[in-house]
Design a protein around this motif. Structure first.
Motif, PDB file in Angstrom:
ATOM      1  N   THR A 194       0.517  -1.832   0.105  1.00 28.04           N
ATOM      2  CA  THR A 194       0.105   0.039   0.108  1.00 28.04           C
ATOM      3  C   THR A 194       1.152   1.268  -0.042  1.00 28.04           C
ATOM      4  OG1 THR A 194      -1.868  -0.926   1.273  1.00 28.04           O
ATOM      5  CG2 THR A 194      -2.106   0.856   1.303  1.00 28.04           C
ATOM      6  N   ALA A 195       1.884   1.184   1.192  1.00 31.55           N
ATOM      7  CA  ALA A 195       2.294   2.184   0.846  1.00 31.55           C
ATOM      8  C   ALA A 195       3.496   2.349  -0.199  1.00 31.55           C
ATOM      9  CB  ALA A 195       3.673   2.304   2.368  1.00 31.55           C
ATOM     10  N   SER A 196       4.057   1.769  -1.042  1.00 34.42           N
ATOM     11  CA  SER A 196       4.607   1.487  -2.168  1.00 34.42           C
ATOM     12  C   SER A 196       3.711   1.762  -3.456  1.00 34.42           C
ATOM     13  CB  SER A 196       5.042   0.384  -2.881  1.00 34.42           C
ATOM     14  OG  SER A 196       6.602  -0.045  -1.594  1.00 34.42           O
ATOM     15  N   PHE A 197       2.628   2.053  -3.271  1.00 37.54           N
ATOM     16  CA  PHE A 197       2.058   2.579  -4.625  1.00 37.54           C
ATOM     17  C   PHE A 197       0.920   3.580  -4.267  1.00 37.54           C
ATOM     18  CE2 PHE A 197       3.807  -1.600  -6.320  1.00 37.54           C
ATOM     19  CZ  PHE A 197       3.651  -1.269  -7.328  1.00 37.54           C
ATOM     20  N   MET A 198       0.810   4.606  -3.013  1.00 38.95           N
ATOM     21  CA  MET A 198       0.409   5.657  -2.327  1.00 38.95           C
ATOM     22  C   MET A 198       1.600   6.785  -2.299  1.00 38.95           C
ATOM     23  SD  MET A 198      -3.108   4.990  -2.612  1.00 38.95           S
ATOM     24  CE  MET A 198      -2.807   3.994  -3.557  1.00 38.95           C
ATOM     25  N   SER A 199       2.388   6.623  -3.247  1.00 38.15           N
ATOM     26  CA  SER A 199       2.648   8.325  -3.458  1.00 38.15           C
ATOM     27  C   SER A 199       2.708   9.648  -2.677  1.00 38.15           C
ATOM     28  CB  SER A 199       4.052   8.160  -4.689  1.00 38.15           C
ATOM     29  OG  SER A 199       3.094   8.438  -5.667  1.00 38.15           O
ATOM     30  N   ALA A 200       3.967  10.185  -3.052  1.00 37.68           N
ATOM     31  CA  ALA A 200       3.863  11.443  -2.287  1.00 37.68           C
ATOM     32  C   ALA A 200       2.636  12.227  -3.646  1.00 37.68           C
ATOM     33  CB  ALA A 200       4.616  12.649  -2.413  1.00 37.68           C
TER      34      ALA A 200
END
Length: 619
Positions: free
Chosen positions: A58-64
């Motif tokens: 989740t964290a990797s594909f929800m970038s800034a």
């Protein structure tokens, strides 16, 4: 534009993110120092649990870009963005049920190894090169774009944040490998959620309660979510988001090395699927947080839009500007939001660096030097992480020089993802497609997706298709208002208002479908692949879902692939599995003699595991 500077506490909170992320890398470097193998470094020894992997995905594909861009999209175009929850669901289902089983059970480390098993080495090499180029470009821009937006609004040092991001990501990737990346992503996911929650709570208080937010959003037409207009030129409709969004995300998610690498690091196939489905919950949570942040932001700026009034110069500066306003008297909380935004950046870049190192090592280094020792392989893997960390940081610097091309570069991930999705779909779903069709399809898909995307960048769609919802400047200082001069319509080519005006969410669909159609046609022209020459587990017999009542039709759709052979039954029912390690898989091409009866199948859980696979690898 007025720049509101950070306080000391903001910098302290932000610095804590980098210190803790680096500390996780050091921890795993020390903890795993006795397990110094490339497999341990690149795929965590294939013994990860689903929890941290789900958070990492989740964290990797929800970038800034998501943290800053999605609220801005909702602010300008309305809450129809929430329909992405449907696209995310389709993406996770297709990934876990269609692509993952083949990748996981084959024991490959790089997804592109599959392409050599199914087609040949040139197809694998072409896909690898495309992936490396697009990932370096994308990760570089992911570092630069949010740093620029935050710098222009908060006064946060641009190059300090760019180099700090590149150095910290490279540091913990090189030291701790995939385990450090996964656990750091899990920590950064928590930071993203906390950052969003602080904005939601404080923003709702400023707006007089969440009920007021919804009422004002409704009055401003921001809650008109479902629009069934089938016009493919419209920016956001139900169809562009659900259909186009599924193609877009499946192209950069379902067959992406970064995703699959973490899934195959799980101890069992069941854990890998659970990681994907729990990750779906994470995607939904982040999506809802971003959408509601956009609605709260609209409630706050409904009478004075800082973008059209010229207070800020770009839409991606809306969220940082909003945060600096609502937290003006609360030192430390703006720093928490910036940490939230950079958590998305760190997780995306770290995953990209680790995936690039894995692909380069497995697809290029091991192809040239197949007999490397474990110690040397580990050092080469670490060196590749360091190299790609430097390249991605350098790309962030280059993005500054590219100027207006940055927007085009941001689209490269989707433009390449569609043709790549088409290529893997040809391999898994169309048994008769040969290597010529695969290579020709890939080139056709790349050509089509780049043609439409670059054309759309040079000749933007008409305002009637992309114009945002009404934004008021009634209570703004009039001297700040700027006027936008519309481009001359006479210079636009014939395709500008049709082909080049296609919604950006359909770019991946164009590349994917173009690849599949061209691949099928070229294969029939050059002579279809004989099904009996293809190892059955390389093909997913999805036709079984539609022809379950007739064995005759199922066999016809298999195109000669022997799905009902003794070998297939032995593999799936008795728990046989392929010899693991890229060396065995690639060298022997999954011939029958490479199969070995090992306890790799757990009948109780009906799932494959990696416990026995490690023993085979070290034989």
């Amino acid at each position: 534009m007025e720049v509101k500077n950070f306080s000391v506490w903001d910098y302290v909170v932000f610095a804590a993110l980098f210190v803790i992320s680096s500390g996780i890398g050091v921890f795993f470097a020390i903890k795993e120092r006795k397990k110094a193998t490339s497999r341990e470094f690149l795929v965590g020894g294939r013994q990860m649990s689903f929890g941290p992997v789900a958070l990492s995905l989740t964290a990797s594909f929800m970038s800034a870009v998501t943290v800053l861009g999605t609220p801005s999209e909702v602010y300008r175009f309305g809450a129809s963005f929430v329909l992405f929850f449907i696209a995310y669901a389709f993406v996770v289902i297709f990934t876990s049920e269609l692509f993952l089983p083949v990748f996981y059970r084959s024991g490959i480390t790089s997804t592109y190894e599959y392409l050599q098993l199914r087609f040949n080495k040139p197809v694998r090499f072409a896909a690898t090169v495309i992936y490396i180029v697009q990932t370096i470009l994308y990760t570089g821009v992911v570092v630069y774009a949010p740093a620029l937006a935050l710098n222009q609004v908060t006064g946060f040092d641009l190059w300090g944040s760019v180099f700090a991001t590149g150095i910290v990501c490279t540091f913990y990737c090189t030291l701790g490998g995939l385990k450090a990346v996964v656990w750091t992503d899990a920590f950064q996911m928590v930071v993203m959620i906390v950052g969003f929650l602080t904005v939601l709570i404080q923003g709702s208080i400023h707006a007089g309660g969440f009920h007021n937010v919804l009422e004002q959003a409704k009055n401003g037409s921001r809650l008109d979510i479902v629009d069934f207009d089938v016009d493919p030129l419209r920016r956001h409709t139900f169809w562009t988001i659900t259909v186009g969004g599924t193609f877009t995300w499946l192209g950069i998610y379902g067959v992406n090395q970064s995703t699959i690498q973490r899934c195959i690091s799980c101890k069992t196939e069941k854990h890998a699927k659970l990681a994907l489905y729990f990750n779906l919950l994470g995607l939904w949570i982040i999506l809802l947080c971003a959408v509601f942040s956009g609605l709260i932001m609209y409630s706050h700026f409904k009478d004075c839009d800082p973008w059209t009034s010229g207070i800020i110069s770009a839409p991606d500066q809306l969220m940082p500007y909003f945060v600096m306003e609502i937290f003006a008297t609360m030192p430390g909380l703006p720093g928490l939001f910036v940490a939230c935004a950079f958590s998305g950046t760190l997780s995306t870049v770290a995953a990209g660096i680790n995936a690039l190192a894995t692909v380069t090592f497995e697809d290029i280094v091991k192809s040239c030097f197949p007999h490397l020792s474990d110690k040397l392989s580990t050092w080469i893997s670490k060196g590749l992480c360091l190299l790609f960390g430097i390249l991605c940081t350098s790309m962030a610097v280059a993005a500054f020089l590219l100027g207006g091309v940055v927007q085009a570069t941001l689209s490269i991930h989707g433009m390449c993802g569609g043709p790549m999705l088409g290529l893997f779909s040809l391999g898994l779903l169309f048994p008769f497609v040969n290597w010529k069709g695969a290579l020709g399809g890939l080139l056709t898909g790349i050509t089509l997706s780049f043609w439409v995307a670059i054309g759309a960048f040079i000749y933007p769609a008409p305002d009637s298709k992309t114009w945002p919802l009404p934004l008021s400047t009634d209570q703004c200082v009039q001297s700040n208002i700027t006027t936008t001069v519309a481009p001359e319509p006479n210079s636009r080519p014939v395709l500008a208002d049709t082909w080049f005006s296609l919604s950006y969410l359909y770019f991946s669909a164009v590349g994917c479908l173009g690849c599949i159609i061209a691949g099928v046609i070229i294969s029939f022209i050059t002579g279809p692949q004989r099904g009996k020459d293809i190892h059955p587990p390389l093909i997913r017999p999805v036709c079984n879902l539609f022809c379950f009542w007739s064995k005759k039709y199922k066999t016809l759709c298999w195109c000669g692939v022997q799905h009902d052979s003794g070998l297939e039954q032995d593999y799936f029912e008795n728990g046989s599995t392929w010899k693991q390690g890229a060396e065995s898989v690639i060298q022997y091409g999954l011939r029958q003699e490479t199969l070995s009866h090992v306890p790799g199948y757990d009948p109780k859980n009906k799932s494959y595991n990696n416990m026995a696979l490690e023993k085979i690898t070290h034989l």
